[in-house]
Design a protein around this motif. Structure first.
Motif, PDB file in Angstrom:
ATOM      1  N   SER A 209       0.818  -1.219   0.000  1.00  0.00           N
ATOM      2  CA  SER A 209       0.000   0.000   0.000  1.00  0.00           C
ATOM      3  C   SER A 209       0.849   1.264   0.000  1.00  0.00           C
ATOM      4  CB  SER A 209      -0.911   0.015   1.231  1.00  0.00           C
ATOM      5  OG  SER A 209      -0.140   0.162   2.425  1.00  0.00           O
ATOM      6  N   GLY A 210       2.115   1.134   0.424  1.00  0.00           N
ATOM      7  CA  GLY A 210       2.952   2.319   0.592  1.00  0.00           C
ATOM      8  C   GLY A 210       2.642   3.072   1.872  1.00  0.00           C
ATOM      9  N   ILE A 211       1.762   2.496   2.713  1.00  0.00           N
ATOM     10  CA  ILE A 211       1.376   3.124   3.986  1.00  0.00           C
ATOM     11  C   ILE A 211       1.925   2.255   5.114  1.00  0.00           C
ATOM     12  CG2 ILE A 211      -0.550   4.009   5.355  1.00  0.00           C
ATOM     13  CD1 ILE A 211      -2.275   3.814   2.820  1.00  0.00           C
ATOM     14  N   ASP A 212       2.792   2.824   5.920  1.00  0.00           N
ATOM     15  CA  ASP A 212       3.479   2.037   6.940  1.00  0.00           C
ATOM     16  C   ASP A 212       2.520   1.340   7.899  1.00  0.00           C
ATOM     17  OD1 ASP A 212       5.912   2.705   5.877  1.00  0.00           O
ATOM     18  OD2 ASP A 212       6.304   4.353   7.273  1.00  0.00           O
ATOM     19  N   TRP A 213       1.457   2.026   8.324  1.00  0.00           N
ATOM     20  CA  TRP A 213       0.586   1.460   9.354  1.00  0.00           C
ATOM     21  C   TRP A 213      -0.378   0.407   8.787  1.00  0.00           C
ATOM     22  CZ3 TRP A 213      -4.807   2.169   9.273  1.00  0.00           C
ATOM     23  CH2 TRP A 213      -5.296   3.149   8.421  1.00  0.00           C
ATOM     24  N   ILE A 214      -0.406   0.260   7.484  1.00  0.00           N
ATOM     25  CA  ILE A 214      -1.286  -0.731   6.855  1.00  0.00           C
ATOM     26  C   ILE A 214      -0.493  -1.895   6.271  1.00  0.00           C
ATOM     27  CG2 ILE A 214      -2.886  -1.145   4.947  1.00  0.00           C
ATOM     28  CD1 ILE A 214      -3.999   1.605   5.344  1.00  0.00           C
ATOM     29  N   GLY A 215       0.569  -1.600   5.534  1.00  0.00           N
ATOM     30  CA  GLY A 215       1.309  -2.668   4.871  1.00  0.00           C
ATOM     31  C   GLY A 215       0.638  -3.052   3.569  1.00  0.00           C
ATOM     32  N   GLN A 216       0.405  -4.355   3.376  1.00  0.00           N
ATOM     33  CA  GLN A 216      -0.182  -4.825   2.123  1.00  0.00           C
ATOM     34  C   GLN A 216      -1.706  -4.732   2.144  1.00  0.00           C
ATOM     35  OE1 GLN A 216       1.658  -8.797   1.737  1.00  0.00           O
ATOM     36  NE2 GLN A 216       2.826  -7.953   0.025  1.00  0.00           N
ATOM     37  N   ILE A 217      -2.277  -4.462   0.945  1.00  0.00           N
ATOM     38  CA  ILE A 217      -3.723  -4.418   0.755  1.00  0.00           C
ATOM     39  C   ILE A 217      -4.062  -5.233  -0.490  1.00  0.00           C
ATOM     40  CG2 ILE A 217      -4.014  -2.159   1.856  1.00  0.00           C
ATOM     41  CD1 ILE A 217      -4.153  -0.930  -0.966  1.00  0.00           C
ATOM     42  N   PRO A 218      -5.321  -5.607  -0.685  1.00  0.00           N
ATOM     43  CA  PRO A 218      -5.698  -6.312  -1.918  1.00  0.00           C
ATOM     44  C   PRO A 218      -5.280  -5.517  -3.157  1.00  0.00           C
ATOM     45  CG  PRO A 218      -7.466  -6.476  -0.324  1.00  0.00           C
ATOM     46  CD  PRO A 218      -6.450  -5.529   0.268  1.00  0.00           C
ATOM     47  N   ALA A 219      -4.816  -6.222  -4.164  1.00  0.00           N
ATOM     48  CA  ALA A 219      -4.223  -5.573  -5.347  1.00  0.00           C
ATOM     49  C   ALA A 219      -5.210  -4.680  -6.088  1.00  0.00           C
ATOM     50  CB  ALA A 219      -3.674  -6.652  -6.286  1.00  0.00           C
ATOM     51  N   HIS A 220      -6.518  -4.970  -5.999  1.00  0.00           N
ATOM     52  CA  HIS A 220      -7.488  -4.176  -6.739  1.00  0.00           C
ATOM     53  C   HIS A 220      -7.995  -2.965  -5.953  1.00  0.00           C
ATOM     54  CE1 HIS A 220      -9.904  -6.890  -4.273  1.00  0.00           C
ATOM     55  NE2 HIS A 220     -10.941  -6.088  -4.434  1.00  0.00           N
ATOM     56  N   TRP A 221      -7.526  -2.793  -4.708  1.00  0.00           N
ATOM     57  CA  TRP A 221      -7.922  -1.621  -3.919  1.00  0.00           C
ATOM     58  C   TRP A 221      -7.081  -0.413  -4.325  1.00  0.00           C
ATOM     59  CZ3 TRP A 221      -8.957  -2.711   1.982  1.00  0.00           C
ATOM     60  CH2 TRP A 221      -9.946  -3.696   2.101  1.00  0.00           C
ATOM     61  N   GLU A 222      -7.626   0.772  -4.083  1.00  0.00           N
ATOM     62  CA  GLU A 222      -6.879   2.010  -4.263  1.00  0.00           C
ATOM     63  C   GLU A 222      -6.400   2.527  -2.909  1.00  0.00           C
ATOM     64  OE1 GLU A 222      -8.780   5.081  -6.613  1.00  0.00           O
ATOM     65  OE2 GLU A 222     -10.189   3.609  -7.428  1.00  0.00           O
TER      66      GLU A 222
END
Length: 415
Positions: free
Chosen positions: A212-225
Motif C-alpha cells: 500500500s505504501g502506507i506504513d501502518w497498513i502494509g499490504q492491501i488487496p491488489a485491486h484496492w486504491e
C-alpha cells in the motif's frame, strides 16, 4: 436507630464512638513549593483507582511547607480513609502515615476496633453514607452526618473471625471478577483485530496483495486504491441560523456521535447553538483535540455541533460505516497522533491540513458494504459475549456486597 436488633455480645455503636474522625485539606494549588514533596496526600480520585485496599501515595504529594500551610493532618498506618465527596463511599486503608484532601475523611481506629473488620464495616455502610450526603453544587458527607451513622459492633474475637472470613471469600470473588474483566479485554482486542484486518485486507484471504505504501497498513488487496483523506472527504463549515432548534450533537471517544440531550450529564449544555456547524446524516465529526483517542465518527443524525469540531463530508461514493470503523481503529488513532501538533500529549490537535493528507485504503464501494455487513455480524456476536461477561461481573459484585453486609451485621455465622 437504623441497625438490626441486638445480637448477644454485640453492642450498638456510632461512628464517633468507635473512630476518631479526621478532616482533610488542600494547600494553595498555585504555590509550586507546596507540591511534589515526600508527604503522601490522597483524594477521592486516588482511592477510586486502587486495585487493593491499601493506599500509600496520591497522584500529587506535599512538601513539608505545603502540609503546614493547610488544615490537613497526618494519620497513622491502618487508618480507614473514606471519600466524602465526588463520590461518597470509596474506602481504603492507609498503608503508611499519610494525609488527604477535603474530599476525604480519616477514621482513626479506637481500641475496640479491629483494622480489617473496620474496613469491611465501613464498606458495608456505603448506601447509608451516600444517602446521608447533602449539597446542591456537589453532594458531600459532612462530619456531623458521618459521626451519627450507627451499626452493631461484635466483640474483638468475632471481629477478627468475620474479617478473616471476608478476606478469604472476597479475595476469591475479586479473582473471579478479574478473570471476567480479562476475558472482556481479550474480546475487545479480538474485535479490534477483526476490524483492522477487514478494513485493510478485505474478506478474501486468497486475494492477490500489493504494497500500500502506507506504513501502518502494509499490504492491501491488489485491486484496492489508496487515497488521501481529502480525496474522499471535504471539510465543510456551514454555520447554523440564529434561534435554531437543531439537535445538538457531540462526539465521544467510546460511543461515537450522539445527541447531547441523551448524555447531558457528560458535559455542559450549550446556552445557544447559533453559528454552530450544521451536520448532515452521513457526515463525520472530528474532535481535533481528542481525535487521536478515537473521538472521530460517523453521524447518523441531522443537527449541529460545536465550531471547535471539524465536519467532513464525502465527495465520492463511500460506505460511511466502513470509514467509521477505519477512522476509529487503534492503528489509525496512532497515525492521527503522529500527525497531530502540540507541545504535550493532552494538547495534541489534528487539523484538516494534516488529516486530509493522510492516506487510507479505498476499496470498491460494493466491497466496503460487504465488509461492513461482515463486521456487523461478528461484532454483534462479540458484543453479546462482552455484555454477558459484564452482567456476570455485576451479579458477582452484588453477591459480594450482600455477603459483606450479612457478615458484618451478624446475619450469617462465620465461626
Amino acid at each position: 436507630m437504623n441497625v438490626a436488633a441486638n445480637i448477644e455480645g454485640w453492642s450498638h455503636q456510632k461512628i464517633w464512638t468507635s473512630f476518631d474522625i479526621v478532616n482533610g485539606a488542600t494547600p494553595a494549588s498555585g504555590t509550586l513549593h507546596f507540591w511534589d514533596g515526600d508527604i503522601s496526600w490522597v483524594g477521592p480520585a486516588d482511592l477510586g483507582k486502587l486495585k487493593s485496599r491499601e493506599v500509600f501515595f496520591g497522584e500529587r504529594n506535599l512538601t513539608l511547607s505545603g502540609y503546614k500551610s493547610c488544615g490537613t493532618s497526618l494519620v497513622p498506618s491502618g487508618t480507614i480513609i473514606l471519600s466524602s465527596r465526588a463520590p461518597i463511599g470509596h474506602v481504603a486503608v492507609a498503608g503508611k502515615e499519610l494525609c488527604f484532601n477535603q474530599g476525604c475523611k480519616g477514621l482513626r481506629l479506637k481500641p475496640q476496633m479491629e483494622q480489617s473488620f473496620s474496613y469491611w464495616l465501613v464498606l458495608s455502610l456505603k448506601v447509608r453514607l451516600e444517602a446521608a450526603g447533602q449539597g446542591t453544587t456537589f453532594v458531600e458527607l459532612s462530619r456531623n452526618k458521618l459521626k451519627d451513622i450507627d451499626f452493631l459492633l461484635p466483640p474483638l474475637p468475632e471481629q477478627r473471625a468475620i474479617a478473616a472470613f471476608l478476606d478469604g471469600k472476597c479475595a476469591t470473588i475479586d479473582e473471579a471478577v478479574r478473570i471476567k474483566q480479562e476475558q472482556i479485554t481479550l474480546l475487545q482486542e479480538r474485535r479490534q483485530i477483526l476490524i483492522q484486518q477487514a478494513v485493510t485486507r478485505g474478506l478474501n484471504p486468497d486475494a492477490p496483495l500489493k504494497d500500500s505504501g502506507i506504513d501502518w497498513i502494509g499490504q492491501i488487496p491488489a485491486h484496492w486504491e489508496v487515497r488521501k483523506v481529502k480525496q474522499i472527504f471535504r471539510l465543510v463549515a456551514d454555520a447554523s441560523e440564529k434561534n435554531n432548534c437543531h439537535e445538538l450533537l457531540s462526539i465521544y471517544t467510546d460511543i461515537g456521535v450522539r445527541p447531547r440531550k441523551d448524555l447531558e450529564e457528560r458535559g455542559n449544555k450549550a446556552s445557544t447553538t447559533d453559528g454552530y456547524w450544521l451536520v448532515k446524516k452521513g457526515d463525520f465529526i472530528v474532535n481535533k483535540l481528542l481525535a487521536w483517542m478515537g473521538a472521530i465518527g460517523l453521524s447518523e443524525y441531522e443537527g449541529v455541533t460545536s465550531p471547535a469540531y471539524d465536519i467532513l463530508r464525502r465527495h465520492v461514493p463511500v460506505s460511511g460505516q466502513f470509514y467509521h470503523r477505519l477512522f476509529r481503529s487503534k492503528s489509525f488513532s496512532l497515525e492521527i497522533k503522529r500527525f497531530s501538533r502540540g507541545i504535550m500529549e493532552m494538547r495534541l490537535r489534528i487539523y484538516f491540513d494534516k488529516l486530509g493528507v493522510m492516506e487510507v485504503p479505498y476499496p470498491p464501494v460494493n466491497e466496503q458494504n460487504k465488509i461492513v455487513a461482515y463486521l456487523e455480524k461478528h461484532e454483534q456476536t462479540i458484543d453479546t459475549a462482552i455484555s454477558l461477561k459484564r452482567d456476570q461481573i455485576a451479579t458477582i459484585k452484588e453477591y459480594k456486597t450482600s455477603l459483606i453486609n450479612a457478615a458484618v451485621t451478624g446475619k450469617i455465622k462465620v465461626v
